[in-house]
Scaffold this active site. Structure first.
Site, PDB file in Angstrom:
ATOM      1  NE  ARG A 263      -2.262  -1.167   3.612  1.00  0.00           N
ATOM      2  CZ  ARG A 263      -1.912  -0.215   4.468  1.00  0.00           C
ATOM      3  NH1 ARG A 263      -2.188   1.062   4.196  1.00  0.00           N
ATOM      4  NH2 ARG A 263      -1.280  -0.509   5.582  1.00  0.00           N
TER       5      ARG A 263
ATOM      6  CE  LYS B 134      -5.949  -4.334   5.348  1.00  0.00           C
ATOM      7  NZ  LYS B 134      -6.667  -4.923   6.507  1.00  0.00           N
TER       8      LYS B 134
ATOM      9  CG  HIS C 177      -7.428  -4.323  11.428  1.00  0.00           C
ATOM     10  ND1 HIS C 177      -6.114  -3.971  11.589  1.00  0.00           N
ATOM     11  CD2 HIS C 177      -7.444  -5.211  10.392  1.00  0.00           C
ATOM     12  CE1 HIS C 177      -5.368  -4.604  10.704  1.00  0.00           C
ATOM     13  NE2 HIS C 177      -6.158  -5.361   9.970  1.00  0.00           N
TER      14      HIS C 177
ATOM     15  CB  SER D  31       2.618  -7.328  11.404  1.00  0.00           C
ATOM     16  OG  SER D  31       3.431  -8.289  10.780  1.00  0.00           O
TER      17      SER D  31
ATOM     18  CE  LYS E 289      -5.107 -10.003  12.763  1.00  0.00           C
ATOM     19  NZ  LYS E 289      -5.618  -8.807  12.078  1.00  0.00           N
ATOM     20  CB  THR E 290      -2.798 -15.224  11.326  1.00  0.00           C
ATOM     21  OG1 THR E 290      -2.986 -13.930  10.750  1.00  0.00           O
ATOM     22  CG2 THR E 290      -3.261 -16.288  10.352  1.00  0.00           C
TER      23      THR E 290
ATOM     24  CG  ASP F 147      -7.640  -8.210   8.009  1.00  0.00           C
ATOM     25  OD1 ASP F 147      -6.857  -8.014   8.956  1.00  0.00           O
ATOM     26  OD2 ASP F 147      -7.675  -7.469   7.012  1.00  0.00           O
TER      27      ASP F 147
ATOM     28  NE  ARG G 229       0.047  -9.192   2.631  1.00  0.00           N
ATOM     29  CZ  ARG G 229      -0.517  -8.869   3.789  1.00  0.00           C
ATOM     30  NH1 ARG G 229      -1.580  -9.547   4.210  1.00  0.00           N
ATOM     31  NH2 ARG G 229      -0.032  -7.902   4.527  1.00  0.00           N
TER      32      ARG G 229
END
Length: 667
Positions: free
Chosen positions: A185, A330, A349, A367, A371-372, A386, A451
């Site tokens: 991004r 996003k 989020h 990051s 979390k994942t 997400d 990704r």
């Protein structure tokens, strides 16, 4: 008499007869040795085609698109013929692509321009708001723009392989693509129109991710994007949904120039059924992705050839100068951060999963916090990884897919993501073997930000539809490289708001001489780049919903213990999983607690499967003075970060702001 030459081949005997065939050659009859039956031609009935194009047209049958409305619906396309429905659909798309200066949309026709049989037979329309003769006619107005509408993954694969350089099929069937010069991004190139509607509603100024632009500049960029898209022979149009809660669903239209972008959004947004497309009508929000075409750097507010522009009043987004697909994902998340709170719905989020008894947990974390890993639990259903909404109906996933990091991906560590990379999945900027097409996930020669985008149903334990009841637990994850936060703390509502606004984790930065020091990182609401309103507004909504539905807040440190990074040890994942299990089961609510210094956190004295000595960080440090100095250092960083939020008052008496501030470090 037949003349037998006695020629034999296996079980057959060939006999030359006395009768003559064409050109004077003797006819040959074939007899089977065992039955003496004549062998007949097994080619079957000739095909009903006179040309190869006709033969190809027979290969594909018409899709089963419904021509009758859903029972009880009164949608935009209800109770009309298929031809009229197609015409209305194309008129809607032409209106989306209309030039604001000419007040006219392009001539649009469905189908691939390379396919004559599709393009010539399709219905075409032109959209006019005013008499077109009153305005100048452009070259693009003299041509048809072919609309490739809601194509299937297979069709998009064909388009990408045929027309987009850098598109390949990997060994597992995924579509490998390149995003061009931008592999991430561009937050500094993202602009939001500041107008009467947004001036007082959005968060502007220091600390805010919202960089302003005026409406005129937005319209200049919109015109540039629309003119570029209309100049193409074909564009891809996706009509899809955001938010699995049907009561608060948002209709989005994505107009793009690449099959890669269309497939990416096909995976990431919620895919409508054929019946739902019948009543889709006018979208609530439209993206114009002209990322292959740069913005004009002489245009006001432009700082590079890239510009990602949001106009919340017009409900439109324009992308110029970047082909990175994550901008669309996003960008829509930012839109939801604006639209949902206006409906008293909290946009988050976060990851979200649900136990077999219906207990829902939210996971927040930047990051590297896990979390994942922690929200993906084979003993629980995955609602989403997400983006979520929390309404009066419960929680719902905003998206229809997952956008997972691929760097150093392995089947052992992330089996669900590994197995999801198959046909239909888009893998961005990865490197593969030129012969076998096997992906090397450790390779970073294009970018480290590799990704994969895939539909959420590719995850075996995904809950479809992606909705659940009100959460019981709100888990804030931090990877504390300073080593002073406890492995788990139970938070009050005020503490939950404070740490939610702070959005803390710590990264390890390397220096030239090899000395490594932790660096505190703060991201408001664990997603500062995407929020639109002031963080305290989201925090107040979170507190209100937690209080109303009896949810408990937890701060979980997945970072270091017994010292900071370099001297201490990373808290074992097995211990963190035991902590999360105790939260899910409810046993941690009944534990005995003590309070820490400075941050005033309540920590349990005992958790099954976790050594009790690590639950209070001071017990693990051999140098107690170093522990207290480091604790004060981290507390000071929290206070400094929070200064930017002090000037924002919630309510008339400012009590909530004071309550949140009092829940922070005290020394």
């Amino acid at each position: 008499m037949a003349q037998n030459k006695g020629a034999e081949n296996g079980g057959f005997r060939f006999t030359r007869t006395g009768s003559m065939g064409r050109q004077g050659l003797p006819k040959i009859q074939t007899h089977h040795e065992a039955t003496s039956e004549v062998c007949h031609d097994d080619s079957g009935t000739p095909v009903k085609a006179k040309t190869i194009d006709e033969l190809h047209s027979l290969q594909k049958k018409k899709s089963s698109q419904p021509t009758t409305p859903i029972n009880g619906t009164q949608g935009a396309f209800a109770a009309i013929s298929e031809e009229d429905r197609q015409k209305q659909q194309l008129q809607s798309i032409s209106a989306s692509l209309a030039s604001l200066t000419r007040e006219t949309g392009p001539k649009v026709v469905k189908g691939d321009p390379a396919s004559k049989s599709e393009g010539q037979k399709a219905t075409h329309v032109e959209h006019h708001l005013y008499d077109a003769s009153l305005f100048g006619v452009s070259d693009s107005a003299l041509k048809f723009t072919h609309i490739l509408y809601n194509l299937s993954p297979a069709e998009l694969y064909e388009q990408a392989i045929k027309y987009e350089k850098g598109s390949f099929i990997t060994a597992t069937g995924a579509l490998a693509t390149l995003s061009g010069a931008k592999t991430g991004r561009s937050p500094r190139d993202k602009r939001v129109v500041k107008d009467e509607e947004t001036e007082n509603e959005l968060w502007w100024g220091k600390g805010s991710p919202n960089i302003e632009m005026d409406e005129h500049t937005f319209l200049v960029n919109r015109e540039r994007a629309v003119d570029y898209l209309n100049s193409l022979d074909k564009v891809y149009v996706n009509d899809q949904f955001l938010n699995w809660d049907p009561e608060h669903r948002i209709k989005v239209r994505i107009v793009s120039a690449r099959a890669y972008h269309s497939l990416f959004m096909h995976n990431m947004c919620i895919r409508p059924t054929a019946e739902e497309l019948l009543e889709f009508g006018t979208p609530d929000f439209t993206i114009y992705n002209a990322g292959q075409f740069p913005c004009n750097r002489y245009t006001h507010y432009m700082t590079s050839s890239t510009s990602v522009d949001l106009n919340l009043s017009r409900r439109e987004m324009v992308i110029l100068g970047t082909q990175y697909a994550g901008e669309m994902k996003k960008g829509l998340f930012s839109v939801m951060h604006y639209l949902m709170p206006k409906l008293q719905i909290l946009s988050l989020h976060s990851g979200c999963n649900m136990g077999k008894d219906g207990d829902v947990a939210l996971f927040f974390g930047l990051s590297g916090t896990g979390k994942t890993t922690l929200s993906t639990d084979h003993n629980r259903y995955l609602i989403g990884d997400d983006e979520h909404c929390w309404s009066n109906n419960g929680v719902s996933n905003i998206e229809g897919g997952c956008y997972a990091k691929c760097i150093d991906l392995s089947k052992d560590k992330e089996p669900d993501i590994w197995n999801a990379i198959k046909f239909g999945t888009v893998v961005e900027n990865i490197v593969f073997d030129e012969h076998t097409r096997e992906v090397d996930y450790s390779e970073k020669s294009v970018t480290e930000n590799t990704r994969a985008a895939y539909p959420i149903e590719y995850i075996p334990n995904a809950k479809i539809p992606c909705v659940g009841p009100h959460p019981k637990n709100v888990i804030l994850l931090a990877c504390d490289a300073f080593g002073v936060l406890p492995p788990v703390s139970k938070l009050s509502l005020a503490q939950t708001m404070y740490h939610f606004i702070s959005g803390y984790t710590a990264l390890v930065a390397g220096t030239e001489d090899g000395i490594k020091e932790p660096q505190a990182t703060f991201s408001a609401c664990f997603g500062a780049a995407f929020i639109m309103m002031h963080p305290t507004r989201y925090a107040a909504m979170l507190s209100e919903k937690m209080q109303k539905h009896g949810a408990t807040g937890w701060l979980v440190n997945t970072g270091w213990s017994a010292g900071r990074y370099g001297t201490g040890n990373r808290i074992k994942l097995a211990y963190t999983r035991k902590i999360i299990d105790a939260i899910h089961s409810g046993t941690l609510l009944n534990a005995s607690y003590t309070k820490t210094e400075v941050f005033g956190l309540e920590i349990p004295t005992e958790i099954e499967g976790v050594p009790s000595e690590i639950l209070d960080p001071i017990n693990t440090w051999s140098d107690k003075k170093a522990y207290k100095d480091t604790l004060l250092q981290l507390g000071g960083l929290f206070k400094k970060n929070f200064e930017v939020f002090l000037n924002h008052k919630i309510g008339k008496d400012n009590k909530l702001t004071e309550e949140i501030l009092a829940a922070g470090p005290n020394f």
